[in-house]
Design an enzyme around this catalytic site. Sequence first.
Site, PDB file in Angstrom:
ATOM      1  N   ASN A 157      -5.378   7.258  11.032  1.00 34.53           N
ATOM      2  CA  ASN A 157      -4.370   6.658  11.927  1.00 34.53           C
ATOM      3  C   ASN A 157      -2.985   7.095  11.515  1.00 34.53           C
ATOM      4  O   ASN A 157      -2.772   7.530  10.380  1.00 34.53           O
ATOM      5  CB  ASN A 157      -4.385   5.116  11.815  1.00 34.53           C
ATOM      6  CG  ASN A 157      -5.687   4.506  12.305  1.00 34.53           C
ATOM      7  OD1 ASN A 157      -6.325   5.022  13.209  1.00 34.53           O
ATOM      8  ND2 ASN A 157      -6.065   3.389  11.702  1.00 34.53           N
ATOM      9  N   LYS A 160      -8.248   3.777   7.367  1.00 37.04           N
ATOM     10  CA  LYS A 160      -9.001   3.454   6.148  1.00 37.04           C
ATOM     11  C   LYS A 160      -9.765   4.666   5.614  1.00 37.04           C
ATOM     12  O   LYS A 160      -9.859   4.861   4.407  1.00 37.04           O
ATOM     13  CB  LYS A 160      -9.948   2.287   6.406  1.00 37.04           C
ATOM     14  CG  LYS A 160      -9.186   1.002   6.704  1.00 37.04           C
ATOM     15  CD  LYS A 160     -10.076  -0.192   6.857  1.00 37.04           C
ATOM     16  CE  LYS A 160      -9.322  -1.378   7.452  1.00 37.04           C
ATOM     17  NZ  LYS A 160      -8.138  -1.807   6.710  1.00 37.04           N
ATOM     18  N   ALA A 197      -9.094   8.053   6.107  1.00 33.92           N
ATOM     19  CA  ALA A 197      -8.182   9.075   5.576  1.00 33.92           C
ATOM     20  C   ALA A 197      -7.493   8.571   4.303  1.00 33.92           C
ATOM     21  O   ALA A 197      -7.259   9.348   3.371  1.00 33.92           O
ATOM     22  CB  ALA A 197      -7.160   9.459   6.639  1.00 33.92           C
ATOM     23  N   THR A 203     -13.898  -7.709  -3.925  1.00 35.73           N
ATOM     24  CA  THR A 203     -12.512  -7.638  -4.397  1.00 35.73           C
ATOM     25  C   THR A 203     -11.799  -8.936  -4.030  1.00 35.73           C
ATOM     26  O   THR A 203     -11.981  -9.469  -2.930  1.00 35.73           O
ATOM     27  CB  THR A 203     -11.775  -6.415  -3.826  1.00 35.73           C
ATOM     28  OG1 THR A 203     -11.796  -6.470  -2.400  1.00 35.73           O
ATOM     29  CG2 THR A 203     -12.426  -5.125  -4.272  1.00 35.73           C
ATOM     30  N   LEU A 204     -10.984  -9.435  -4.974  1.00 34.27           N
ATOM     31  CA  LEU A 204     -10.381 -10.767  -4.824  1.00 34.27           C
ATOM     32  C   LEU A 204      -8.862 -10.718  -4.934  1.00 34.27           C
ATOM     33  O   LEU A 204      -8.225 -11.690  -5.342  1.00 34.27           O
ATOM     34  CB  LEU A 204     -10.958 -11.700  -5.911  1.00 34.27           C
ATOM     35  CG  LEU A 204     -12.493 -11.840  -5.926  1.00 34.27           C
ATOM     36  CD1 LEU A 204     -12.974 -12.428  -7.244  1.00 34.27           C
ATOM     37  CD2 LEU A 204     -12.963 -12.704  -4.756  1.00 34.27           C
ATOM     38  N   GLY A 233      -8.570 -10.300  -9.127  1.00 34.22           N
ATOM     39  CA  GLY A 233      -9.457  -9.279  -9.698  1.00 34.22           C
ATOM     40  C   GLY A 233     -10.639  -8.968  -8.802  1.00 34.22           C
ATOM     41  O   GLY A 233     -10.512  -8.909  -7.585  1.00 34.22           O
ATOM     42  N   ALA A 266      -3.610  -0.720   2.232  1.00 36.49           N
ATOM     43  CA  ALA A 266      -4.455   0.355   1.663  1.00 36.49           C
ATOM     44  C   ALA A 266      -4.898   0.109   0.222  1.00 36.49           C
ATOM     45  O   ALA A 266      -5.568   0.964  -0.361  1.00 36.49           O
ATOM     46  CB  ALA A 266      -3.791   1.729   1.774  1.00 36.49           C
ATOM     47  N   ALA A 267      -4.573  -1.062  -0.344  1.00 36.77           N
ATOM     48  CA  ALA A 267      -5.000  -1.317  -1.732  1.00 36.77           C
ATOM     49  C   ALA A 267      -6.534  -1.270  -1.825  1.00 36.77           C
ATOM     50  O   ALA A 267      -7.096  -0.703  -2.767  1.00 36.77           O
ATOM     51  CB  ALA A 267      -4.482  -2.665  -2.200  1.00 36.77           C
ATOM     52  N   GLY A 268      -7.208  -1.856  -0.827  1.00 41.86           N
ATOM     53  CA  GLY A 268      -8.677  -1.840  -0.820  1.00 41.86           C
ATOM     54  C   GLY A 268      -9.223  -0.429  -0.656  1.00 41.86           C
ATOM     55  O   GLY A 268     -10.243  -0.069  -1.266  1.00 41.86           O
ATOM     56  N   ASP A 269      -8.548   0.376   0.141  1.00 45.92           N
ATOM     57  CA  ASP A 269      -8.993   1.767   0.349  1.00 45.92           C
ATOM     58  C   ASP A 269      -8.892   2.547  -0.960  1.00 45.92           C
ATOM     59  O   ASP A 269      -9.797   3.306  -1.337  1.00 45.92           O
ATOM     60  CB  ASP A 269      -8.129   2.464   1.422  1.00 45.92           C
ATOM     61  CG  ASP A 269      -8.040   1.654   2.709  1.00 45.92           C
ATOM     62  OD1 ASP A 269      -8.994   0.914   3.017  1.00 45.92           O
ATOM     63  OD2 ASP A 269      -7.015   1.765   3.415  1.00 45.92           O
ATOM     64  N   ALA A 296      -1.025   1.232  -6.257  1.00 45.62           N
ATOM     65  CA  ALA A 296      -0.828   1.331  -4.799  1.00 45.62           C
ATOM     66  C   ALA A 296      -0.074   0.110  -4.267  1.00 45.62           C
ATOM     67  O   ALA A 296       0.814   0.244  -3.416  1.00 45.62           O
ATOM     68  CB  ALA A 296      -2.175   1.479  -4.103  1.00 45.62           C
TER      69      ALA A 296
HETATM   70  O1  RIB Z   1      -6.402  -0.302   5.065  1.00 42.87           O
HETATM   71  C1  RIB Z   1      -5.141   0.016   5.570  1.00 42.87           C
HETATM   72  C2  RIB Z   1      -5.270   0.800   6.841  1.00 42.87           C
HETATM   73  O2  RIB Z   1      -5.852  -0.014   7.849  1.00 42.87           O
HETATM   74  C3  RIB Z   1      -3.957   1.267   7.429  1.00 42.87           C
HETATM   75  O3  RIB Z   1      -3.569   2.508   6.925  1.00 42.87           O
HETATM   76  C4  RIB Z   1      -4.224   1.241   8.925  1.00 42.87           C
HETATM   77  O4  RIB Z   1      -4.145   2.503   9.509  1.00 42.87           O
HETATM   78  C5  RIB Z   1      -5.579   0.591   9.090  1.00 42.87           C
HETATM   79  O5  RIB Z   1      -6.576   1.507   9.310  1.00 42.87           O
END
Ligand code: RIB
Length: 307
Positions: A18, A47, A49, A227-228, A232, A256-259, A289
């Site tokens: 995105n 998510k 990319a 993930t919490l 933690g 994007a922390a989870g990604d 991040a």
């Molecule tokens: O996890 C964050 C992402 O969720 C963002 O970059 C947004 O594009 C959505 O996909």
Amino acid sequence: MKEWQNNSTGILVIGSSNTDMVVRSNRIPLPGETILGGDFFMNAGGKGANQAVAAARLGGNVAFIGRVGNDIFGEQSITQLKREGIDSEAIITDPVHPSGVALITVDEAGENCIVVAPGANAFLSPSDIIRHRNKIAEADIILLQLEIPLETINEVIALARKNHKKVILDPAPACPLPKEIFTDLFLLTPNKVEAEMLTGVKIGSVSDCERAVQVFKAKGVRNSIITLGESGSYVNSETFSGHIPSVKVRAADTTAAGDVFTAAVAVALAEDQPVEAAVQFATKAAAIAVSRQGAQASAPYRREMGE
Ligand code: RIB
């Protein structure tokens, strides 16, 4: 080649790409409310990319399969992924549908609220995957999230099973999943809300996490990490189970922390690090991040990991 890169780390990310349009504001608006925010910025997101970029920056040898529109956003996404050293030859340019866009508000505490217009991401089809099945055969680990159609996810999982590949699913954004998705899944990385939705267990303590992971296990998931956020994560794996604390930072933007977390776990596991060490590595990457603004822009490089 990057000096830290391990040639055998074949990570294939299949998912969304995105363009994120972000406004910072004091707080997230209520339904029906207009508020005046602060600065606006645009950056690469999605998510899928995001995971691909994070894994590449951390030293993974990464390929990406996704669908973008035939427009400036799609062009920029591909250029960015190539710049990160990601194999982008299986990215499809959709002749009809526009590139995915996410509208994001980030508040003073770094919390966000995201609405995605999926565009071309919603048209990544099982036949696109079949056409590029050589990428699955070449990969060691396949990373999936839920911003592409479920039937496509099913196709990837079926092909991965046939090729004896490990699949890691980050079940975000949360949605109910058919039971065949879970069978033989190598690793599931839900956050608290996703874990609650997928298991029906309300999570408020470590023992709730333990109950939730047992539900995942019963569905056929081999390993799971809940993930919490700043509390933690809870890990249930074939070799280690328990709580891992977070790394404390001042949150600038949690987008994007989870990604980044899931991508980092994949990189560490592909390097044969034990699960506990992999989660500690990922916890640190996610903390970096969170301390920075943006999605892909916030993903740390391996040299920043202080190893
Ligand atoms: O996890 C964050 C992402 O969720 C963002 O970059 C947004 O594009 C959505 O996909």
